[in-house]
Every structure is written in structure tokens, then in C-alpha cells.
Write an enzyme that holds these catalytic residues in place. Structure first.
Site, PDB file in Angstrom:
ATOM      1  N   ASP A  84      -8.291  -7.353   0.300  1.00  0.00           N
ATOM      2  CA  ASP A  84      -7.534  -7.542   1.537  1.00  0.00           C
ATOM      3  C   ASP A  84      -8.386  -7.080   2.702  1.00  0.00           C
ATOM      4  OD1 ASP A  84      -6.438  -4.685   2.683  1.00  0.00           O
ATOM      5  OD2 ASP A  84      -6.649  -4.629   0.509  1.00  0.00           O
ATOM      6  N   ASP A 121       0.850  -1.186   0.000  1.00  0.00           N
ATOM      7  CA  ASP A 121       0.000   0.000   0.000  1.00  0.00           C
ATOM      8  C   ASP A 121       0.888   1.238   0.000  1.00  0.00           C
ATOM      9  OD1 ASP A 121      -2.419   1.535   0.303  1.00  0.00           O
ATOM     10  OD2 ASP A 121      -1.818   1.842   2.380  1.00  0.00           O
TER      11      ASP A 121
END
Length: 381
Positions: free
Chosen positions: A291, A93
Site C-alpha cells: 500500500d 491498519d
């Protein structure tokens, strides 16, 4: 070296079976990406445990490696794969989520879906974020030092960490934002995307691919505008991030609106959401990978996922129940430990309890997705 192929498209929905090929192996979709914030899945799991639960990949957070000042050392050792002995695909990320979580999320006790976090989870109501045209300045939640995050810094850090898939820096919105605020943040996000892509092109990114993130909050026109712009960018995949109003039905409508206008030749990633109620709905809406920290978080607090709902093994009624969590489950925990044993470990505050439940929960979701893929393949989904 990188490729996304669709092998089966449902005739009933946007659900599909696909395969993402990477230098570190394949991901069969729909797929769950376990959250490994600091490179390892919380709960005491190592790379061998990750293999036992049949996890195909994992996602790691760039911000925390910058906060801990360890990016350079990891680069010298050959990247995250070598640093953590993990030989499967890794996603990183960009740090954009912390724009929200350490900003308005912390200040007002907000979550991505709904208006409030769990009671007592708001740490002093402080906002540790300042956003400008150049990027973001954070106050470290660990020691208070200032951390700068620009599109260029995020890009370089992710290149140094060596993940297979890296994410462009965005402004992750808040449920409290007005239409005007969301529009302003989306314009800034699109500006950052240009800087991010220009930087990685100039610095010749190698053996990595990029995901662009759709923002726009709960506003359909802004979401559509965002995904149309991403369709035009040279990115491998399309992620959907930000907040989703105050209910999951609205979230699914938002996802469907995005996938109505997205380039479906690319894999689609829903960021940060993956509860059992939402999984089949979001797959039908066109999500390929997702996720979520929920399965590991509730495991550390004593809860197991089952087909009949969540099972809180802290309860005294399980004290003498010496049966597996699920007699049909082939996970390490169910094959080697009973509910009564795990109940004892929880009350004794032994870390093994959290590890066993973490392994069970990830294995459960992986097998839940296998069943969904079988249903898509047979035309029943």
C-alpha cells in the site's frame, strides 16, 4: 473462505503470482492496496470510481475511526463494507503507524525512508505519543483529547469495523532509534502480539484474518528474529513495517533478508511504500501486496504517473495541450479529458482535477502490475 495460493513462481527471483481469496472477493497478486484512510480514497472517489480504476481492495486506518469516535456506529451498520458501499476486500491498519507518525515522526520531521520529510511538513515539532507496557496514549491531532490504544482496544476496534484483514498492534520504529531502542520496541511489540492474539481468540473472531508485522528497523538480526517469531504465530499473512534506514537499496536488502527467513506459504505485505522505482524491486524481493499514499497524494497536487516519469500538469506548458495524459491509457480521465483541460481545472482550483488524476494514477499502477504479472508468467521477471 480465506486462502492464499501461488500459481506461478519466478525462477529468476522471489517474485510470484498468487491469489488471496476472501469473503468479499479475490485479490490477484502482486497487488496494490489503495490507501483509504477514512474508508474512501482521497480525491473525491466513491465506490463506483474505485471499480472504474480496477482497484482490487483498499486499506483503512483504525486510529482515525477511534479518533473520530465512529467505531460503534459503523459496527451497528454492519461494518466498513456496508458503511461505505464497498464490496471488495478491506484491510485495516492497527494504529501502530501513528505511534511513529504522531510521535518521533512529528517531533523530528522523520519519514520511514530517509532522514527528513518534505520541507515545511513538520507540524510544530510536537510529540503526541506516550508508550507504556500496556499500550499507547495519543493526543488527538484533531482536538487534543486523549486516546488510548492497547492491543485489546485495537483488536476490538478492527473486529467491530469488520475488515477482512486486521493487523496486530506494533511499535512502528523511527530512523532515529538506536539498536537498543529498536530491540526494546521489538520486545514490547512481541508482548503486544501475544495479548492481541489472546484477545481475538477469547472473543471468537469471525470472517476475519490477521497479519503479523515484522519490525526491527535497519538491523538484520532483529528483523530475522522478528519474522521467525511471526512464523510461529497463527496469522494468515506477514507484513513488513517500520523504518528502512536512509536509502531504498537498504530497504530492498532488508526485505530480502526477511523473506529469506519467512514462511513463504503466506502472503507478504510491505506497509506504506509503493513508488514506481521500488515496486519491481520489492516484488522481486518477495512482496505480494503493498500500500502507498503516494499515487493519490501527488494526484491531488496535480501530478500524473506515466511510463516516462511523473508529469506535473500544473505547468504552463500544458495550457494548450489537448491530448490525453497517455493515448494508450484506458482510464476514465484519459478517455474523457485532455491535459489542457486538467491544467485549466487545476488552475481554477476545481476538485475534479484531483479526482481525475487520482483515478488515472491508481489505474496506471493497476495496469503496471498487470504487466509485471504477465512478465512473471512468461518467465521474464
Amino acid at each position: 473462505m480465506f486462502k492464499f495460493e501461488v500459481s506461478k513462481q519466478s525462477r529468476k527471483s522471489k517474485a510470484r503470482i498468487g491469489k488471496i481469496t476472501t469473503p468479499h472477493g479475490e485479490i490477484i497478486t502482486p497487488a496494490f492496496i489503495p490507501v483509504a484512510t477514512l474508508g474512501v480514497i482521497k480525491g473525491g472517489m466513491d465506490f463506483e470510481d474505485t471499480a472504474k480504476v480496477e482497484a482490487q481492495c483498499q486499506i483503512t486506518n483504525t486510529f482515525h475511526f477511534l479518533d473520530l469516535d465512529r467505531v460503534k456506529e459503523i459496527k451497528k451498520l454492519g461494518g466498513l463494507h456496508k458503511f461505505f458501499n464497498f464490496n471488495k476486500p478491506i484491510f485495516t491498519d492497527s494504529g501502530g503507524f501513528q505511534v511513529f507518525s504522531l510521535g518521533k515522526g512529528m517531533e523530528f520531521g522523520l519519514s520511514k525512508v530517509g532522514d527528513k520529510k518534505e520541507s515545511g511538513k513538520v507540524p510544530n515539532g510536537k510529540n503526541l505519543v506516550k508508550i507504556s507496557e500496556d499500550g499507547v496514549k495519543f493526543r488527538s491531532p484533531r482536538n487534543g483529547r486523549e486516546i488510548s490504544l492497547t492491543p485489546e482496544i485495537s483488536a476490538q476496534a478492527q473486529m467491530d469495523l469488520g475488515a477482512d484483514f486486521i493487523y496486530m498492534l506494533d511499535v512502528c520504529g523511527s530512523p532515529s532509534d538506536s539498536y537498543e531502542e529498536v530491540k526494546k520496541n521489538l520486545d514490547l511489540t512481541n508482548f503486544w502480539y501475544k495479548k492481541f492474539l489472546s484477545y481475538i481468540k477469547k472473543n471468537k473472531i469471525k470472517n476475519q484474518q490477521v497479519f503479523g508485522i515484522v519490525q526491527g528497523g535497519k538491523y538484520d538480526d532483529l528483523r530475522v528474529d522478528s519474522v521467525k517469531k511471526i512464523n510461529e504465530l497463527p496469522v494468515f499473512g506477514i507484513a513488513i513495517g517500520g523504518e528502512f534506514a536512509d536509502d531504498k537499496n537498504q530497504m530492498i536488502k532488508t526485505i530480502s533478508k526477511v523473506t529469506d527467513h519467512s514462511d513463504r506459504s503466506r502472503p507478504h505485505h510491505l506497509l506504506g511504500i509503493g513508488d514506481l522505482e521500488s515496486i519491481p524491486l520489492m516484488i522481486k524481493a518477495g512482496i505480494d501486496v503493498f500500500d502507498c499514499a503516494m499515487p493519490t497524494r501527488i494526484a491531488r497536487h496535480g501530478t500524473a504517473l506515466t511510463k516516462n516519469g511523473n508529469l506535473n500538469l500544473n505547468s504552463g506548458k500544458f495550457r494548450n495541450k489537448f491530448l490525453p495524459i497517455d493515448k494508450n491509457c484506458e482510464c476514465f480521465a484519459c478517455k474523457n479529458y485532455s491535459i489542457g483541460q486538467i491544467n485549466f481545472l487545476l488552475h481554477a482550483k476545481e476538485q475534479l482535477a484531483g479526482k481525475l488524476l487520482t483515478m488515472h494514477n491508481i489505474f496506471f499502477i493497476e495496469n503496471y502490475l498487470k504487466e509485471i504479472r504477465q512478465k512473471i508468467n512468461s518467465g521474464r521477471f
